[in-house]
Design a protein around this motif. Structure first.
Motif, PDB file in Angstrom:
ATOM      1  N   GLU A  81       0.832  -1.208   0.000  1.00  0.00           N
ATOM      2  CA  GLU A  81       0.000   0.000   0.000  1.00  0.00           C
ATOM      3  C   GLU A  81       0.866   1.258   0.000  1.00  0.00           C
ATOM      4  O   GLU A  81       0.572   2.222  -0.711  1.00  0.00           O
ATOM      5  CB  GLU A  81      -0.928   0.000   1.207  1.00  0.00           C
ATOM      6  CG  GLU A  81      -2.037  -1.030   1.122  1.00  0.00           C
ATOM      7  CD  GLU A  81      -2.863  -1.111   2.395  1.00  0.00           C
ATOM      8  OE1 GLU A  81      -2.741  -0.221   3.266  1.00  0.00           O
ATOM      9  OE2 GLU A  81      -3.630  -2.080   2.527  1.00  0.00           O
ATOM     10  N   LEU A  82       1.925   1.243   0.790  1.00  0.00           N
ATOM     11  CA  LEU A  82       2.813   2.399   0.836  1.00  0.00           C
ATOM     12  C   LEU A  82       3.516   2.578  -0.510  1.00  0.00           C
ATOM     13  O   LEU A  82       3.656   3.701  -0.993  1.00  0.00           O
ATOM     14  CB  LEU A  82       3.832   2.255   1.967  1.00  0.00           C
ATOM     15  CG  LEU A  82       4.786   3.427   2.155  1.00  0.00           C
ATOM     16  CD1 LEU A  82       4.026   4.737   2.383  1.00  0.00           C
ATOM     17  CD2 LEU A  82       5.734   3.159   3.312  1.00  0.00           C
ATOM     18  N   SER A  83       3.922   1.491  -1.135  1.00  0.00           N
ATOM     19  CA  SER A  83       4.559   1.570  -2.454  1.00  0.00           C
ATOM     20  C   SER A  83       3.625   2.206  -3.473  1.00  0.00           C
ATOM     21  O   SER A  83       4.030   3.076  -4.257  1.00  0.00           O
ATOM     22  CB  SER A  83       4.980   0.176  -2.933  1.00  0.00           C
ATOM     23  OG  SER A  83       5.949  -0.376  -2.075  1.00  0.00           O
TER      24      SER A  83
ATOM     25  N   ALA B 257      13.001   5.134   1.300  1.00  0.00           N
ATOM     26  CA  ALA B 257      13.494   3.847   0.811  1.00  0.00           C
ATOM     27  C   ALA B 257      12.721   3.408  -0.432  1.00  0.00           C
ATOM     28  O   ALA B 257      13.310   2.948  -1.411  1.00  0.00           O
ATOM     29  CB  ALA B 257      13.396   2.788   1.899  1.00  0.00           C
ATOM     30  N   ILE B 258      11.412   3.572  -0.401  1.00  0.00           N
ATOM     31  CA  ILE B 258      10.605   3.181  -1.555  1.00  0.00           C
ATOM     32  C   ILE B 258      10.926   4.058  -2.758  1.00  0.00           C
ATOM     33  O   ILE B 258      11.049   3.562  -3.885  1.00  0.00           O
ATOM     34  CB  ILE B 258       9.104   3.204  -1.214  1.00  0.00           C
ATOM     35  CG1 ILE B 258       8.803   2.093  -0.205  1.00  0.00           C
ATOM     36  CG2 ILE B 258       8.252   3.048  -2.472  1.00  0.00           C
ATOM     37  CD1 ILE B 258       7.420   2.123   0.372  1.00  0.00           C
ATOM     38  N   VAL B 259      11.104   5.343  -2.534  1.00  0.00           N
ATOM     39  CA  VAL B 259      11.481   6.233  -3.638  1.00  0.00           C
ATOM     40  C   VAL B 259      12.786   5.761  -4.262  1.00  0.00           C
ATOM     41  O   VAL B 259      12.906   5.659  -5.485  1.00  0.00           O
ATOM     42  CB  VAL B 259      11.586   7.700  -3.172  1.00  0.00           C
ATOM     43  CG1 VAL B 259      12.228   8.580  -4.250  1.00  0.00           C
ATOM     44  CG2 VAL B 259      10.217   8.238  -2.795  1.00  0.00           C
ATOM     45  N   ARG B 260      13.776   5.455  -3.430  1.00  0.00           N
ATOM     46  CA  ARG B 260      15.073   4.992  -3.957  1.00  0.00           C
ATOM     47  C   ARG B 260      14.924   3.683  -4.721  1.00  0.00           C
ATOM     48  O   ARG B 260      15.532   3.503  -5.784  1.00  0.00           O
ATOM     49  CB  ARG B 260      16.087   4.842  -2.817  1.00  0.00           C
ATOM     50  CG  ARG B 260      16.581   6.177  -2.279  1.00  0.00           C
ATOM     51  CD  ARG B 260      17.801   6.033  -1.372  1.00  0.00           C
ATOM     52  NE  ARG B 260      17.625   5.072  -0.302  1.00  0.00           N
ATOM     53  CZ  ARG B 260      17.111   5.337   0.897  1.00  0.00           C
ATOM     54  NH1 ARG B 260      16.718   6.565   1.173  1.00  0.00           N
ATOM     55  NH2 ARG B 260      16.997   4.410   1.812  1.00  0.00           N
TER      56      ARG B 260
ATOM     57  N   ASP C  70       6.657   6.186   8.315  1.00  0.00           N
ATOM     58  CA  ASP C  70       7.950   6.763   8.657  1.00  0.00           C
ATOM     59  C   ASP C  70       8.581   7.354   7.398  1.00  0.00           C
ATOM     60  O   ASP C  70       8.530   6.753   6.329  1.00  0.00           O
ATOM     61  CB  ASP C  70       8.840   5.667   9.249  1.00  0.00           C
ATOM     62  CG  ASP C  70      10.131   6.212   9.769  1.00  0.00           C
ATOM     63  OD1 ASP C  70      11.111   6.235   8.994  1.00  0.00           O
ATOM     64  OD2 ASP C  70      10.166   6.605  10.948  1.00  0.00           O
ATOM     65  N   SER C  71       9.172   8.522   7.516  1.00  0.00           N
ATOM     66  CA  SER C  71       9.786   9.163   6.342  1.00  0.00           C
ATOM     67  C   SER C  71      10.915   8.312   5.765  1.00  0.00           C
ATOM     68  O   SER C  71      11.147   8.330   4.554  1.00  0.00           O
ATOM     69  CB  SER C  71      10.288  10.562   6.682  1.00  0.00           C
ATOM     70  OG  SER C  71      11.281  10.507   7.673  1.00  0.00           O
ATOM     71  N   ALA C  72      11.596   7.545   6.598  1.00  0.00           N
ATOM     72  CA  ALA C  72      12.660   6.660   6.105  1.00  0.00           C
ATOM     73  C   ALA C  72      12.080   5.572   5.207  1.00  0.00           C
ATOM     74  O   ALA C  72      12.698   5.191   4.208  1.00  0.00           O
ATOM     75  CB  ALA C  72      13.423   6.041   7.264  1.00  0.00           C
TER      76      ALA C  72
END
Length: 83
Positions: free
Chosen positions: A13-15, A47-50, A41-43
């Motif tokens: 879901e976050l992805s 991480a997903i963006v990267r 969490d912003s981390a």
């Protein structure tokens, strides 16, 4: 959600939310998140963006989040199959 052995439902879901935000150039990827859930969490978001921006995912702005998630799950499954 399918493929929970690769990513939990929450991670999936976050992805989806992060890719949607990337597509719309949003400042906060989870603006539409349910209020009864704590904000991610912003981390985790970073991480997903990267990950999404890795060449082997092949994200192109404007792609449907579900397509990117499916590609991400495929790549994870391929990687696990190699070991």
């Amino acid at each position: 959600m399918a493929d929970e052995h690769l990513l939990s439902a929450g991670q999936q879901e976050l992805s989806l939310a992060v890719v949607e935000a990337l597509n719309h150039d949003c400042d906060h990827p989870c603006q539409g998140a349910r209020r009864d859930h704590p904000p991610p969490d912003s981390a985790d978001i970073e991480a997903i963006v990267r990950i999404v921006e890795l060449d082997w995912i092949g994200y192109t702005p404007g792609e449907k989040p579900a397509v990117i998630l499916a590609r991400l799950l495929d790549r994870i499954e391929e990687t696990l199959g190699d070991h």
